[in-house]
Design an enzyme around this catalytic site. Sequence first.
Site, PDB file in Angstrom:
ATOM      1  N   ARG B 214       0.865  -1.174   0.000  1.00 19.04           N
ATOM      2  CA  ARG B 214       0.000   0.000   0.000  1.00 19.04           C
ATOM      3  C   ARG B 214       0.903   1.225   0.000  1.00 19.04           C
ATOM      4  NH1 ARG B 214      -3.513  -2.421  -1.706  1.00 19.04           N
ATOM      5  NH2 ARG B 214      -5.592  -2.881  -0.870  1.00 19.04           N
ATOM      6  N   GLU B 243      -3.090   7.976  -3.625  1.00 21.37           N
ATOM      7  CA  GLU B 243      -3.445   7.121  -4.756  1.00 21.37           C
ATOM      8  C   GLU B 243      -4.899   7.380  -5.118  1.00 21.37           C
ATOM      9  OE1 GLU B 243      -2.196   2.960  -4.653  1.00 21.37           O
ATOM     10  OE2 GLU B 243      -4.048   2.421  -5.689  1.00 21.37           O
ATOM     11  N   HIS B 262      -1.560   0.591 -10.129  1.00 21.58           N
ATOM     12  CA  HIS B 262      -2.190  -0.492  -9.355  1.00 21.58           C
ATOM     13  C   HIS B 262      -2.673  -1.608 -10.303  1.00 21.58           C
ATOM     14  CE1 HIS B 262      -3.897  -1.076  -5.075  1.00 21.58           C
ATOM     15  NE2 HIS B 262      -3.728  -2.248  -5.658  1.00 21.58           N
TER      16      HIS B 262
END
Lengths: 301, 301
Positions: B214, B243, B262
Site C-alpha cells: 500500500r 493514490e 495499481h
Amino acid sequence: MRIHIGPEHDDHLAAAVVAGGGTLSALDDADALVWTGGAEDFPELPDRVRWVQLTFAGIEPFFRAGLIDDRRMWANASGVYADNVAEYAVGALLVGLRQFHASVTAREWTKDRLDPRVRTLHGSTVAIVGCGGIGRAMIPRLHALGAEVVAVNRSGRPVDGAKVTLPAERAAEVWSTADHFVIAAPATAATDRLVDAAVLTEMPETAWLVNVARGNLVDTDALVDALKTGAIAGAVLDVTDPEPLPAGHPLWELENAVITPHIANTRTHLTANFAPTLEENVRRFLKGEELLARVDPSVGY
Amino acid sequence: MRIHIGPEHDDHLAAAVVAGGGTLSALDDADALVWTGGAEDFPELPDRVRWVQLTFAGIEPFFRAGLIDDRRMWANASGVYADNVAEYAVGALLVGLRQFHASVTAREWTKDRLDPRVRTLHGSTVAIVGCGGIGRAMIPRLHALGAEVVAVNRSGRPVDGAKVTLPAERAAEVWSTADHFVIAAPATAATDRLVDAAVLTEMPETAWLVNVARGNLVDTDALVDALKTGAIAGAVLDVTDPEPLPAGHPLWELENAVITPHIANTRTHLTANFAPTLEENVRRFLKGEELLARVDPSVGY
C-alpha cells in the site's frame, strides 16, 4: 604455452591465463591468442598460433572477414553470458506483458487504459527460437514464473524442460501456436530475416517479441509495420538492424517498441565474467582436450 | 446455504457459489455475503449473515470503517493473487536493475550511459519485507533467477527458501544488508511509513525499491528526496500515497521512479481469478471448516 592477449592488456584475462597454466607473451611468440577486439583490426597471425579465443558469442564478422578456417582452432564465448542474457530476456517479456513500458512514459494515473492490457507470463507459452545456451538458461526461469516453453533448434534434438522441441525447418509451426517469442539463434545465412512480414502476421495479436540474438534476424521494416498496425502487441529489442539504431529511426517513436542498447550482456563486466571460461580453456589446451565453445567453421558458429 | 453477491451480480462468482453447494439469494435472506465493492458503500447486514467474503487482499478501509469485528466471520482474498503480484514484483526489479526504464524513454543509442548502470538479479540479495503469500510466491521465482532472499515477517517464523527470516522488530537490520527491497506487508498502524527517510538512507545507493503493498508504507516525500539525491538507484511503485497519484506530482517526473497504476493484480480478471477460492470457501462454510484467508480482527488483516 605462450598466450598473447590483444588488442589491449586486460587484468582479468591475464590472471586467468596464468591460473590456467599459461604464460603471457608477445604475439610473435604466441601459441594462442585471446582477442577482445573486433574483426576489423584482427592481426596477421603467425603460423605458430594454434588457437584463437574470442571473447564474444556473436562472431559472424569474423566469418564474413574470412578469418575463421580449419588451419587452427577457434573458440568463442557462446554460453558464457547465457545467465545474463536469459535474465534480460525474461525481464524483457515482463516489461511488455505487464505494461511497464507504457507506465514509464505515463504522467498520470491510467489504470483504465493499462489494466485490460496486462498479460501474465504464468499460464503462457514462450517460444525460444534458437534454443542454445541462452534458451537453456531461460527455461528454469520461465518455469518458475509459470510459463511453458517451446524450443526451436537446428537439429530438433529435445531440449530439457521444453514441452516441444522443433527442428529449424519446422519453425513455421511455432509462430501461430506460442504466445510470445524470444529470438536467440546465431546469425547465419539461414537465420537472416527469419522473422519477416509473413511470420509477424502469423503471430497472435497479443504476442510480444524479444530479440537477444542479432538485429538482422528480424526484418526491421516489417517489424515497424507490424507494431504500427497492431499485428503484434510489441517488441523488446536488445539488438537492431541497423545497429546502433540511428537517432530519428521510426522504432524510437513507437510506444510498443522498447530498444535497449545491446546491454543484455554488459561490456562493463565482460572480461571479469569471461575469465573463468578462459582459465578452463587454457587448462584444456595444455592437456589437448576439447575446448569449451569451440567454433565449427562448417556451420558458422 | 444462501449467499448474496453484491453490490453487483457477477457471473464468475455466482457460478462458484453454486459449484460450492450454495444458492444465490437476496441480502435479507442471506447466510453469507460476497462483497466486491468498497467499504464506503457496504450495506447494513442482517444478523443472520454469519460470513462476509471480501474479494480483495487489502481490506484496511473495512477496518477503518469499523465494519470488521467478532460478530461474524470475515475472509479476504489474501494469497489468491499472490502469483500475479509476485510476477509483477519480479518484473519490477528487472525493469530497474536492467535499465529498461531508462531505455524506454531513450530516443538514441545510449550504450555508454546505460551499460555501466546495469545490475543483475542473479547474485543479488532481495529483501521481502512482509513475506506472506506474495513473498512466498516470489521466492521460487527469485531463486530460479539466481537471487537470494531475506524475509521479514511479523513472527520471525522461518519462511521456506529464505536465507534468513527476521521478525518485524528486527526489520532495521535488513536495510543495510540486502541489495534490493520489495515491500509486501499488510497496511496496519505498525507498517505506516515503514520506509521513511532514515530507512532510505540506510539502503545501498544501488538499491531498487519495489512497493506492491500500500502506498502509505513508504513516505512519499522522503522517497522523492532519495530518488533526487541518488540515495537509492530507483523505485517501482504499483501503489502510491496519495493514490491515484495526481497529475503534476513530482514522482511522475523522476526518471528513476516507475509508477504503474495499481495493475500488479488486474481488476480486469479479478473475479475470474477469485472464483476457485470462493467455491472452496463456500464448501468449507457448509461443512463448518476453517475458511481460507480468514481475517483476524485482532491483528488487522
